[in-house]
Motif scaffolding. Structure first.
Motif, short mmCIF file in Angstrom:
data_model
loop_
_atom_site.label_atom_id
_atom_site.label_comp_id
_atom_site.label_asym_id
_atom_site.label_seq_id
_atom_site.Cartn_x
_atom_site.Cartn_y
_atom_site.Cartn_z
N VAL A 26 0.83 -1.20 0.00
CA VAL A 26 0.00 0.00 0.00
C VAL A 26 0.86 1.25 0.00
CG1 VAL A 26 -1.60 1.38 1.38
CG2 VAL A 26 -2.03 -1.07 1.05
N ARG A 27 1.82 1.29 0.91
CA ARG A 27 2.68 2.48 1.01
C ARG A 27 3.47 2.72 -0.27
NH1 ARG A 27 2.71 0.89 6.68
NH2 ARG A 27 2.05 2.70 7.90
N ARG A 28 4.00 1.64 -0.86
CA ARG A 28 4.78 1.80 -2.09
C ARG A 28 3.90 2.29 -3.25
NH1 ARG A 28 4.74 -1.27 -6.18
NH2 ARG A 28 3.93 -3.09 -5.04
N GLU A 29 2.72 1.67 -3.43
CA GLU A 29 1.85 2.05 -4.54
C GLU A 29 1.41 3.51 -4.45
OE1 GLU A 29 0.80 0.78 -7.34
OE2 GLU A 29 1.85 -1.12 -7.16
N VAL A 30 1.05 3.94 -3.25
CA VAL A 30 0.63 5.33 -3.06
C VAL A 30 1.79 6.29 -3.35
CG1 VAL A 30 -0.22 7.03 -1.39
CG2 VAL A 30 -1.19 4.73 -1.43
N ALA A 31 2.97 5.93 -2.90
CA ALA A 31 4.15 6.77 -3.15
C ALA A 31 4.46 6.82 -4.64
CB ALA A 31 5.34 6.24 -2.37
N GLU A 32 4.42 5.66 -5.30
CA GLU A 32 4.75 5.60 -6.72
C GLU A 32 3.75 6.36 -7.58
OE1 GLU A 32 6.95 1.19 -6.91
OE2 GLU A 32 4.96 1.50 -7.80
N GLU A 33 2.46 6.16 -7.32
CA GLU A 33 1.44 6.66 -8.24
C GLU A 33 1.07 8.12 -8.03
OE1 GLU A 33 -1.91 4.06 -8.43
OE2 GLU A 33 -0.74 2.38 -9.21
N VAL A 34 1.05 8.57 -6.77
CA VAL A 34 0.61 9.94 -6.53
C VAL A 34 1.58 10.74 -5.65
CG1 VAL A 34 -1.84 9.49 -6.91
CG2 VAL A 34 -0.87 9.13 -4.63
N GLY A 35 2.74 10.15 -5.31
CA GLY A 35 3.77 10.88 -4.59
C GLY A 35 3.40 11.27 -3.17
N LEU A 36 2.56 10.46 -2.50
CA LEU A 36 2.16 10.75 -1.13
C LEU A 36 2.70 9.70 -0.18
CD1 LEU A 36 -1.58 11.77 -1.70
CD2 LEU A 36 0.40 13.29 -1.45
N GLU A 37 2.95 10.12 1.06
CA GLU A 37 3.45 9.20 2.08
C GLU A 37 2.33 8.84 3.05
OE1 GLU A 37 7.03 8.94 5.40
OE2 GLU A 37 7.16 10.36 3.73
N VAL A 38 2.03 7.57 3.15
CA VAL A 38 0.94 7.09 4.01
C VAL A 38 1.38 7.15 5.47
CG1 VAL A 38 -0.43 5.07 4.66
CG2 VAL A 38 -0.09 5.64 2.24
N GLU A 39 0.52 7.75 6.32
CA GLU A 39 0.80 7.81 7.75
C GLU A 39 0.25 6.60 8.49
OE1 GLU A 39 -0.67 11.46 9.31
OE2 GLU A 39 1.00 12.65 8.50
N SER A 40 -0.93 6.16 8.09
CA SER A 40 -1.55 4.99 8.73
C SER A 40 -2.52 4.36 7.75
CB SER A 40 -2.29 5.39 10.01
OG SER A 40 -3.37 6.26 9.71
N LEU A 41 -2.82 3.08 7.97
CA LEU A 41 -3.77 2.40 7.09
C LEU A 41 -4.51 1.33 7.87
CD1 LEU A 41 -2.59 -0.68 6.03
CD2 LEU A 41 -0.87 0.85 5.08
N ARG A 42 -5.65 0.93 7.34
CA ARG A 42 -6.43 -0.15 7.95
C ARG A 42 -7.08 -0.99 6.86
NH1 ARG A 42 -11.94 1.02 8.01
NH2 ARG A 42 -12.46 3.22 7.60
N TYR A 43 -7.21 -2.26 7.15
CA TYR A 43 -7.81 -3.22 6.22
C TYR A 43 -9.32 -3.06 6.22
CZ TYR A 43 -9.59 -7.77 4.65
OH TYR A 43 -10.29 -8.77 4.01
N SER A 44 -9.94 -3.23 5.05
CA SER A 44 -11.40 -3.16 4.93
C SER A 44 -12.01 -4.51 4.58
CB SER A 44 -11.81 -2.13 3.87
OG SER A 44 -13.20 -2.19 3.61
N ALA A 45 -11.65 -5.07 3.42
CA ALA A 45 -12.25 -6.32 2.96
C ALA A 45 -11.42 -6.84 1.79
CB ALA A 45 -13.70 -6.09 2.54
#
Length: 338
Positions: A233-252
């Protein structure tokens, strides 16, 4: 009062037990069909069949609804006889499930036969799966998706990667075996993370050049070998839109047949307001932007056909409810309005 409670508790427990037992019996029966070739061949004579033609499922339109017909073995035999084909076609089918009454369900691709004759005989049409998934009943969508993925896997694994010799499908289609090397191949799924990024009262959606005009969705990408979900998740977000994820949670999670058999692992990711400046990777995306709550609510109501404006531009619209991206977006809306 205690006696009433105990009686009610026993009734609920009994119902849960019966439901659980039905599920367990069903799963064990399916496993028997996968492991016992003779039992599976016998089941093919009493089961029902979903038809495909070059991986496109067969649908019938009744009024405004699209139905997925299930053909009996006798009906399949009749069609094959009219096409002057041998009954060995049934052996090409793959097991995709069974009813609660233990009636097996198979999928069969007749891509080598005349499509028009089949469509005329059954009064329906073979439809691209991307369209089919969004017009059929919700309970049929997962079945069609898993059926196509399994049929596609068999089509692309007809030869052993070690010896180059032909592999043989077992009757259930749960594996292929190379008798020259003794290697057994099993269908596999590729893990994909799909992530709805949000920051404060906004969420981020993007589109690729291949998308239908106006459609935006959550970010997604395949997991790299050795990655866990959080790292992907962190890598894809960084690669595609140049943002750094602070936290994440699973949905489904959801099985998704595109481009082949994928396991979509859905997550919500947060980025800080001070680091919310988007930098789009144009090799991957055509556009990515922040959406406010009102824009999202309006987009969820919008149909693709109604998104085109008088000046030729398109208003944003989002994946339909069968897609897990839709679920992520709706969860975000609920969180914002809570």
């Amino acid at each position: 009062m205690a006696a009433v409670y105990q009686s009610l508790h026993r009734r609920v427990s009994s119902l849960v037990c019966r439901l659980h037992s039905t599920y367990v019996r069903k799963m064990r029966y399916l496993n028997q069909l996968k492991e016992d070739d003779s039992l599976c061949r016998q089941a093919q004579t009493s089961g029902t069949f979903y038809l495909f033609h070059n991986l496109s499922p067969f649908l019938q339109k009744v009024g405004k609804k699209y139905l997925v017909p299930q053909l009996s073995a006798a009906e399949m035999k009749g069609i094959l006889e009219k096409l002057q084909e041998a009954e060995q076609w049934i052996e090409k089918s793959v097991l995709i499930g069974c009813s609660d009454e233990h009636r097996p369900r198979f999928a069969l691709d007749l891509g080598a036969l005349d499509k028009s004759v089949i469509e005329s005989e059954l009064q329906g049409s073979f439809t691209d799966l991307r369209k089919a998934l969004f017009v059929v009943d919700g309970k049929d969508s997962p079945l069609l998706a898993s059926a196509q993925s399994l049929l596609r896997w068999h089509d692309s694994h007809q030869y052993c990667s070690k010896t180059g010799q032909p592999t043989e499908k077992n009757p259930a289609g749960s594996k292929r075996v190379c008798h020259a090397s003794g290697v057994t191949y099993y269908p596999q799924m590729s893990p994909v993370v799909i992530t709805l990024v949000s920051s404060g009262s906004r969420c981020l959606l993007a589109r690729q050049p291949s998308f239908p005009p106006g459609m935006f969705t959550a970010l997604s990408g395949f997991c790299d070998l050795g990655e866990n979900v959080e790292e992907a998740v962190r890598r894809e977000v960084a690669e595609e839109v140049g943002l750094e994820v602070e936290s994440l949670r699973y949905s489904a999670s959801q099985h998704w047949p595109f481009p082949s058999g994928s396991l979509m692992i859905a997550c919500h990711a947060l980025v800080g307001a001070q680091r919310a400046q988007i930098s789009v990777d144009t090799l991957e995306l055509e556009e990515a932007r922040w959406f406010g709550l009102q824009e999202i609510v309006e987009g969820l109501k919008r149909e693709p056909s109604s998104s085109k404006q008088d000046d030729g531009s398109f208003l944003p619209w989002f994946p339909p409810k069968q897609a897990i991206a839709h679920q992520l977006i709706c969860e975000w809306v609920q969180q914002q309005t809570a």
